[in-house]
Design a protein around this motif. Structure first.
Motif, PDB file in Angstrom:
ATOM      1  N   VAL A 251     -10.760   1.559 -18.509  1.00  0.00           N
ATOM      2  CA  VAL A 251     -10.494   2.104 -17.333  1.00  0.00           C
ATOM      3  C   VAL A 251     -11.225   1.274 -16.293  1.00  0.00           C
ATOM      4  CG1 VAL A 251      -9.850   3.923 -15.259  1.00  0.00           C
ATOM      5  CG2 VAL A 251      -9.328   4.255 -17.782  1.00  0.00           C
ATOM      6  N   HIS A 252     -10.875   0.262 -15.541  1.00  0.00           N
ATOM      7  CA  HIS A 252     -11.892  -0.550 -14.811  1.00  0.00           C
ATOM      8  C   HIS A 252     -11.286  -0.216 -13.412  1.00  0.00           C
ATOM      9  CE1 HIS A 252     -13.903  -3.929 -13.233  1.00  0.00           C
ATOM     10  NE2 HIS A 252     -12.701  -4.485 -12.924  1.00  0.00           N
ATOM     11  N   GLN A 253     -12.322  -0.131 -12.607  1.00  0.00           N
ATOM     12  CA  GLN A 253     -11.989  -0.010 -10.952  1.00  0.00           C
ATOM     13  C   GLN A 253     -12.128  -1.549 -10.442  1.00  0.00           C
ATOM     14  OE1 GLN A 253     -13.947   3.036  -8.077  1.00  0.00           O
ATOM     15  NE2 GLN A 253     -14.758   0.940  -7.133  1.00  0.00           N
ATOM     16  N   GLU A 254     -10.934  -1.620  -9.756  1.00  0.00           N
ATOM     17  CA  GLU A 254     -10.706  -3.182  -9.247  1.00  0.00           C
ATOM     18  C   GLU A 254     -11.377  -2.925  -7.770  1.00  0.00           C
ATOM     19  OE1 GLU A 254      -9.455  -5.508 -10.852  1.00  0.00           O
ATOM     20  OE2 GLU A 254      -8.531  -4.777 -12.513  1.00  0.00           O
ATOM     21  N   VAL A 255     -10.970  -2.034  -6.893  1.00  0.00           N
ATOM     22  CA  VAL A 255     -11.396  -1.909  -5.556  1.00  0.00           C
ATOM     23  C   VAL A 255     -11.634  -0.429  -5.484  1.00  0.00           C
ATOM     24  CG1 VAL A 255     -10.511  -3.939  -4.702  1.00  0.00           C
ATOM     25  CG2 VAL A 255      -9.326  -1.861  -4.320  1.00  0.00           C
ATOM     26  N   PRO A 256     -12.306   0.120  -4.333  1.00  0.00           N
ATOM     27  CA  PRO A 256     -12.485   1.433  -4.100  1.00  0.00           C
ATOM     28  C   PRO A 256     -10.725   2.161  -4.070  1.00  0.00           C
ATOM     29  CG  PRO A 256     -13.929   0.518  -2.586  1.00  0.00           C
ATOM     30  CD  PRO A 256     -12.995  -0.633  -3.323  1.00  0.00           C
ATOM     31  N   GLY A 257     -10.536   3.262  -5.058  1.00  0.00           N
ATOM     32  CA  GLY A 257      -9.495   3.962  -5.066  1.00  0.00           C
ATOM     33  C   GLY A 257      -8.351   3.049  -5.731  1.00  0.00           C
ATOM     34  N   VAL A 259      -7.397   1.534  -9.809  1.00  0.00           N
ATOM     35  CA  VAL A 259      -8.161   1.138 -11.173  1.00  0.00           C
ATOM     36  C   VAL A 259      -6.980   0.667 -11.943  1.00  0.00           C
ATOM     37  CG1 VAL A 259      -9.816   3.194 -11.008  1.00  0.00           C
ATOM     38  CG2 VAL A 259      -7.368   3.432 -12.002  1.00  0.00           C
ATOM     39  N   THR A 260      -7.510  -0.249 -12.920  1.00  0.00           N
ATOM     40  CA  THR A 260      -6.628  -0.967 -14.055  1.00  0.00           C
ATOM     41  C   THR A 260      -6.783  -0.155 -15.163  1.00  0.00           C
ATOM     42  OG1 THR A 260      -6.534  -3.153 -13.100  1.00  0.00           O
ATOM     43  CG2 THR A 260      -6.312  -2.893 -15.417  1.00  0.00           C
ATOM     44  N   VAL A 261      -5.810   0.526 -15.785  1.00  0.00           N
ATOM     45  CA  VAL A 261      -5.961   0.975 -17.036  1.00  0.00           C
ATOM     46  C   VAL A 261      -5.275   0.052 -18.066  1.00  0.00           C
ATOM     47  CG1 VAL A 261      -5.104   3.106 -18.511  1.00  0.00           C
ATOM     48  CG2 VAL A 261      -5.137   3.234 -16.143  1.00  0.00           C
ATOM     49  N   SER A 262      -6.111  -0.160 -18.978  1.00  0.00           N
ATOM     50  CA  SER A 262      -5.830  -1.274 -20.224  1.00  0.00           C
ATOM     51  C   SER A 262      -5.576  -0.346 -21.595  1.00  0.00           C
ATOM     52  CB  SER A 262      -6.894  -2.009 -20.560  1.00  0.00           C
ATOM     53  OG  SER A 262      -7.166  -2.876 -19.533  1.00  0.00           O
ATOM     54  N   MET A 263      -4.524  -0.765 -22.274  1.00  0.00           N
ATOM     55  CA  MET A 263      -3.738   0.102 -23.223  1.00  0.00           C
ATOM     56  C   MET A 263      -3.448  -0.884 -24.473  1.00  0.00           C
ATOM     57  SD  MET A 263      -1.168   2.553 -20.902  1.00  0.00           S
ATOM     58  CE  MET A 263      -1.178   0.987 -19.826  1.00  0.00           C
ATOM     59  N   ARG A 264      -3.703  -0.372 -25.639  1.00  0.00           N
ATOM     60  CA  ARG A 264      -3.367  -1.159 -26.865  1.00  0.00           C
ATOM     61  C   ARG A 264      -2.282  -0.441 -27.655  1.00  0.00           C
ATOM     62  NH1 ARG A 264      -5.922  -5.474 -28.469  1.00  0.00           N
ATOM     63  NH2 ARG A 264      -5.401  -4.944 -30.588  1.00  0.00           N
ATOM     64  N   GLY A 265      -1.392  -0.848 -28.371  1.00  0.00           N
ATOM     65  CA  GLY A 265      -0.477  -0.454 -29.090  1.00  0.00           C
ATOM     66  C   GLY A 265       0.132  -1.298 -30.231  1.00  0.00           C
ATOM     67  N   VAL A 308      -1.745  -1.453 -16.371  1.00  0.00           N
ATOM     68  CA  VAL A 308      -1.146  -1.218 -15.249  1.00  0.00           C
ATOM     69  C   VAL A 308      -2.132  -0.742 -14.464  1.00  0.00           C
ATOM     70  CG1 VAL A 308      -1.389   1.366 -16.242  1.00  0.00           C
ATOM     71  CG2 VAL A 308       0.502   0.619 -14.395  1.00  0.00           C
ATOM     72  N   THR A 309      -2.063  -1.258 -12.787  1.00  0.00           N
ATOM     73  CA  THR A 309      -2.938  -0.941 -11.925  1.00  0.00           C
ATOM     74  C   THR A 309      -2.519   0.037 -10.985  1.00  0.00           C
ATOM     75  OG1 THR A 309      -3.798  -3.420 -12.045  1.00  0.00           O
ATOM     76  CG2 THR A 309      -4.350  -2.075 -10.168  1.00  0.00           C
ATOM     77  N   ILE A 310      -3.418   1.190 -10.605  1.00  0.00           N
ATOM     78  CA  ILE A 310      -2.717   2.438 -10.058  1.00  0.00           C
ATOM     79  C   ILE A 310      -3.734   2.679  -8.996  1.00  0.00           C
ATOM     80  CG2 ILE A 310      -2.439   4.766 -10.310  1.00  0.00           C
ATOM     81  CD1 ILE A 310      -2.126   4.223 -13.315  1.00  0.00           C
ATOM     82  N   ALA A 311      -3.205   2.829  -7.725  1.00  0.00           N
ATOM     83  CA  ALA A 311      -3.784   3.042  -6.501  1.00  0.00           C
ATOM     84  C   ALA A 311      -3.661   4.813  -6.326  1.00  0.00           C
ATOM     85  CB  ALA A 311      -3.129   2.526  -5.310  1.00  0.00           C
ATOM     86  N   ALA A 312      -4.787   5.329  -6.166  1.00  0.00           N
ATOM     87  CA  ALA A 312      -5.009   6.932  -5.979  1.00  0.00           C
ATOM     88  C   ALA A 312      -4.224   7.312  -4.456  1.00  0.00           C
ATOM     89  CB  ALA A 312      -6.295   7.284  -5.974  1.00  0.00           C
ATOM     90  N   SER A 316      -1.726  12.844  -9.080  1.00  0.00           N
ATOM     91  CA  SER A 316      -1.236  12.293 -10.477  1.00  0.00           C
ATOM     92  C   SER A 316      -2.075  11.074 -10.617  1.00  0.00           C
ATOM     93  CB  SER A 316       0.081  12.257 -10.817  1.00  0.00           C
ATOM     94  OG  SER A 316       0.626  13.406 -10.947  1.00  0.00           O
ATOM     95  N   SER A 317      -1.742  10.275  -9.645  1.00  0.00           N
ATOM     96  CA  SER A 317      -2.378   8.861  -9.676  1.00  0.00           C
ATOM     97  C   SER A 317      -3.871   8.866  -9.597  1.00  0.00           C
ATOM     98  CB  SER A 317      -1.765   7.996  -8.450  1.00  0.00           C
ATOM     99  OG  SER A 317      -2.077   8.564  -7.246  1.00  0.00           O
ATOM    100  N   ALA A 318      -4.525   9.818  -8.950  1.00  0.00           N
ATOM    101  CA  ALA A 318      -6.049   9.840  -8.491  1.00  0.00           C
ATOM    102  C   ALA A 318      -6.472  10.095 -10.208  1.00  0.00           C
ATOM    103  CB  ALA A 318      -6.258  10.966  -7.739  1.00  0.00           C
ATOM    104  N   ARG A 319      -5.640  10.792 -11.109  1.00  0.00           N
ATOM    105  CA  ARG A 319      -6.392  11.352 -12.270  1.00  0.00           C
ATOM    106  C   ARG A 319      -6.424  10.102 -13.213  1.00  0.00           C
ATOM    107  NH1 ARG A 319      -2.651  16.277 -14.368  1.00  0.00           N
ATOM    108  NH2 ARG A 319      -3.605  15.392 -16.370  1.00  0.00           N
ATOM    109  N   ALA A 320      -5.919   8.818 -12.882  1.00  0.00           N
ATOM    110  CA  ALA A 320      -5.879   7.699 -13.644  1.00  0.00           C
ATOM    111  C   ALA A 320      -7.303   7.289 -13.940  1.00  0.00           C
ATOM    112  CB  ALA A 320      -5.014   6.691 -13.193  1.00  0.00           C
ATOM    113  N   ALA A 321      -8.063   7.238 -12.755  1.00  0.00           N
ATOM    114  CA  ALA A 321      -9.671   6.997 -12.878  1.00  0.00           C
ATOM    115  C   ALA A 321     -10.260   7.813 -13.732  1.00  0.00           C
ATOM    116  CB  ALA A 321     -10.260   6.966 -11.277  1.00  0.00           C
TER     117      ALA A 321
END
Length: 477
Positions: A251-257, A259-265, A308-312, A316-321
């Motif tokens: 989980v990487h912060q792009e800008v305040p609020g 984050v980009t969540v990287s996943m493998r499968g 996937v990049t998620i704005a808080a 629910s979206s805030a929990r991504a961080a």
């Protein structure tokens, strides 16, 4: 336009490795499928009306007026239930339906058909109540009590109707604004229960279920809708989630609020995902995991990874961080039609606002276009909140993208431009034509807040871009 006062930036091309170019061709298969599905939907309504006519509804309405109210009550009930089934089909996540219409179009049709169905249902109830109470000197209370409670299966139909009324009321815009998405979504699920409770009185007591062929039609309609939900809303997502076994890796912060969540499968390429598509994601990180949220992938899909990049913007979206590496992920998808495959012309222009930049990052990275054939107009509040800004500048230099960065708060009067361009003479349309002089000869892709999308579409229409060349998907609920 390179006026630093307006902070509109055009980045020149400095590519050393030209990319191969394949000219887009107009896609007709999806349009044909969409037309066919529309014809089938209308055909079911025509057949339902014909069943009513064949059962004497026309004669009872126009020849024997004493039966007109009851006859119209039956017709409105039949049409209402048919439209409810079509609502289910619209959002059953059937792959060829999603690919043909697009999720945002299906959501609008679902909402529109829902209101039609609701008012027909209300008319059905009111007309039957009038019929039961029109006897002179009759026991009005007793007649209504029998109609809504004691008649066979009617108590369940009454409860189902009340549930559907609650769902519709909470779907009105002013009510939606006062509810969290999670609460609204939970209430919306009660529509399935409401339809299920109303179903028995139609099947076991309905006038139009007595003939074998009408039973086959109505049972087939209802059971196929149920099967679509069980297969495509439950079965396929569960199987894909088990088969591909996605896990959070970073989980990487792009800008305040944001984050980009990287996943493998595993074997992710077998899903056929395209840049610009979205999934409904459920991160198994604790209570509340069952509430899925739609997010577009923000990087080209790889055989073993997705991002996937998620704005808080909500709980629910805030929990991504706070997601931890190793968290399991359930997925529904891929969905959406806002991909480069929808291009009808070689040249394209992409409009993004805020987190709406996420689908275009992947589209610009893995689509085929020649230098100068792609333009990106990116609106954001300030440099601190410019997602992927440096990466986009570098990509523009490598691929020959005309990049226009528009920082600043949105100016008033429904403009899609920032307030930093107030000193530029002319309307939004004039500024747009200065940015992209050949705008009418391109395809346009738009992603951002709903009001902003509407503003951009108005400008595109004003400068002569055909509606068929404007592509967008609106996820506002």
């Amino acid at each position: 336009m390179t006026d630093t006062r307006t902070q509109v930036l055009a980045v020149p091309w400095q590519s050393t490795q030209p990319m191969p170019v394949t000219r887009p061709r107009r896609k007709t298969r999806q349009a044909l499928i969409a037309d066919l599905l529309g014809i089938l939907a209308l055909g079911s309504l025509v057949l339902t009306t014909w069943i009513w006519v064949r059962s004497g509804g026309y004669l009872q309405t126009f020849v024997y007026p004493e039966y007109a109210i009851g006859s119209q009550a039956l017709l409105t009930g039949l049409l209402s239930s048919n439209l409810m089934v079509l609502q289910v089909f619209f959002l059953a996540r059937i792959p060829w339906v999603e690919q043909s219409w697009g999720h945002d179009v299906l959501a609008r049709r679902h909402r529109q058909v829902g209101y039609w169905s609701f008012w027909l249902m209300i008319a059905h109830v009111v007309l039957f109540a009038i019929e039961r109470t029109e006897e002179p000197r009759g026991d009005v209370f007793g007649a209504l009590w029998a109609l809504f409670v004691t008649d066979p299966w009617m108590i369940w139909a009454t409860l189902g109707t009340l549930m559907l009324i609650v769902v519709v009321v909470t779907s009105i815009r002013w009510a939606r604004k006062r509810l969290r998405y999670e609460s609204w979504h939970l209430l919306h699920l009660y529509s399935y229960l409401g339809m299920g409770l109303a179903f028995p009185h139609q099947v076991f007591d309905g006038t139009h279920f007595h003939e074998l062929w009408t039973q086959i039609f109505f049972w087939g309609l209802y059971l196929s809708a149920l099967a679509a939900v069980l297969v495509f809303r439950l079965g396929v997502p569960l199987w894909r989630s088990w088969y591909h076994r996605l896990r959070v890796t970073q989980v990487h912060q792009e800008v305040p609020g944001v984050v980009t969540v990287s996943m493998r499968g595993r074997h992710l390429d077998r899903m056929g995902t395209r840049s610009g598509q979205f999934f409904v994601w459920r991160f198994l990180d604790g209570p509340g995991w069952s509430r899925g949220k739609p997010y577009t992938i923000s990087a080209p899909p790889r055989p073993r990874s997705l991002e996937v990049t998620i704005a808080a913007v909500g709980e629910s979206s805030a929990r991504a961080a706070t997601l931890r590496p190793g968290t399991s992920v359930l997925i529904e998808g891929p969905y959406g039609t806002m991909t480069a495959e929808r291009r009808t012309r070689p040249r394209m222009v992409l409009f993004a606002a805020g987190v709406g930049i996420t689908p275009f990052r992947g589209i610009l990275q893995d689509s085929q276009y020649a230098p100068g054939e792609a333009a990106l107009v990116y609106r954001y509040t300030d440099d601190e909140h410019a997602i992927f800004r440096d990466e986009l500048v570098e990509l523009a230099r490598q691929r020959g993208i005309d990049l226009y960065l528009l920082p600043g708060r949105r100016r008033g009067d429904g403009s899609w431009l920032p307030d930093t361009v107030l000193d530029v003479a002319g309307t939004d349309d004039y500024v747009l034509e200065r940015m992209v002089p050949d705008i009418a000869d391109r395809d346009a892709f738009i992603c951002g807040p709903s009001p902003w999308i509407r503003s951009v579409r108005r400008s595109l229409k004003a400068v002569g871009m055909p509606e068929r060349n404007v592509h967008h998907e609106d996820f506002a609920w």
